[in-house]
Design an enzyme around this catalytic site. Sequence first.
Site, short mmCIF file in Angstrom:
data_model
loop_
_atom_site.label_atom_id
_atom_site.label_comp_id
_atom_site.label_asym_id
_atom_site.label_seq_id
_atom_site.Cartn_x
_atom_site.Cartn_y
_atom_site.Cartn_z
N CYS A 110 0.99 -1.15 -0.34
CA CYS A 110 0.04 -0.36 -0.21
C CYS A 110 1.13 1.04 -0.09
CB CYS A 110 -0.99 0.05 1.68
SG CYS A 110 -2.03 -1.27 1.23
N CYS A 116 -3.58 0.71 -3.31
CA CYS A 116 -4.24 0.06 -2.28
C CYS A 116 -3.23 1.33 -1.51
CB CYS A 116 -4.21 -0.63 -1.31
SG CYS A 116 -1.93 -1.50 -0.72
#
Length: 308
Positions: free
Chosen positions: A121, A202
């Site tokens: 992420c 993400c």
Amino acid sequence: MPSQRGSERRRQRGVLLAGVAVLLLALVLAAVLASALTRGKEEARPEPLRWQGRGTTRNLREIVLGRCYGYLAERRAELGDKDCLKIWESLKDAFIHKNPCSATTEDYRPLMELASHPISCNKSLFWSKTNDLVHLYTKSSHRFLTLEDTFLGYMLNGISWCGDPSAPGINYESCPKWSECESNPGSVFWKMASKMFAEAACGVVQVMLNGSIETGAFRSSSIFGSIEILNLNPDKVSEIHIWVMHNIGGPQSESCSGYSIKKLKNILEERNFKITCEDNYRPVQLLQCVHNPDHPDCSLCTNSTEAP
């Protein structure tokens, strides 16, 4: 009697010579016939299809395998269980002996499954019309990953490939441009890889666009505009940071308040993304100034930030 024996020997010698001559003539005729048949086969062999784009990169197998082994050894040792030979075979099977305007996503699915890997992420960096700058930045900072910095993108970035129904099954002379047919091997592959890259994003996502292009920093027809933003997941992506970069010395055709950026914001807001936009993101601008230290634009390297 001696005369009769001599005459018999001459007859035998004549028969033998005649036999040898017939044999030689038969061999010559056989060779001529074989040559004619070979020429006929060569003439019957179909020519490779002709296209406007560059052909398959020479030594494609060696390049892909070399990049595969190099990436696993130098960049992502944790991916060491990837099988480079299987990856090459799955790529070859996707296009060899096939018409290059008939590529499908199913052709590349085995390759995607073999080469895919998770992306942390806050690491995903998307771009449009900033190829050189964005990759100069990722190489120098190591903070973000573009598609071309992933395992799959790294192996195939900058090379060309396509098949052909005729032998040897690979066209080294020409391949279709994206404009010649939509379902060509390169187009299908990169669209599929871009979709997969976007779906994996993400956390905070970065986007680097070119504000020095007269036609606008954001184009809905680009890979970023037509595929990547549509496959970002609002449940996984918390925020999108847009960086509008200008060339040192200009022109500054568009900023965060420009028409195409507003269009991009509207698309993202409709999908419930939180957005920020910044003109000339300072770390990237400083990198530009490394190559232009005496230019007036680099005296202060000022930047501006606009709220969404």
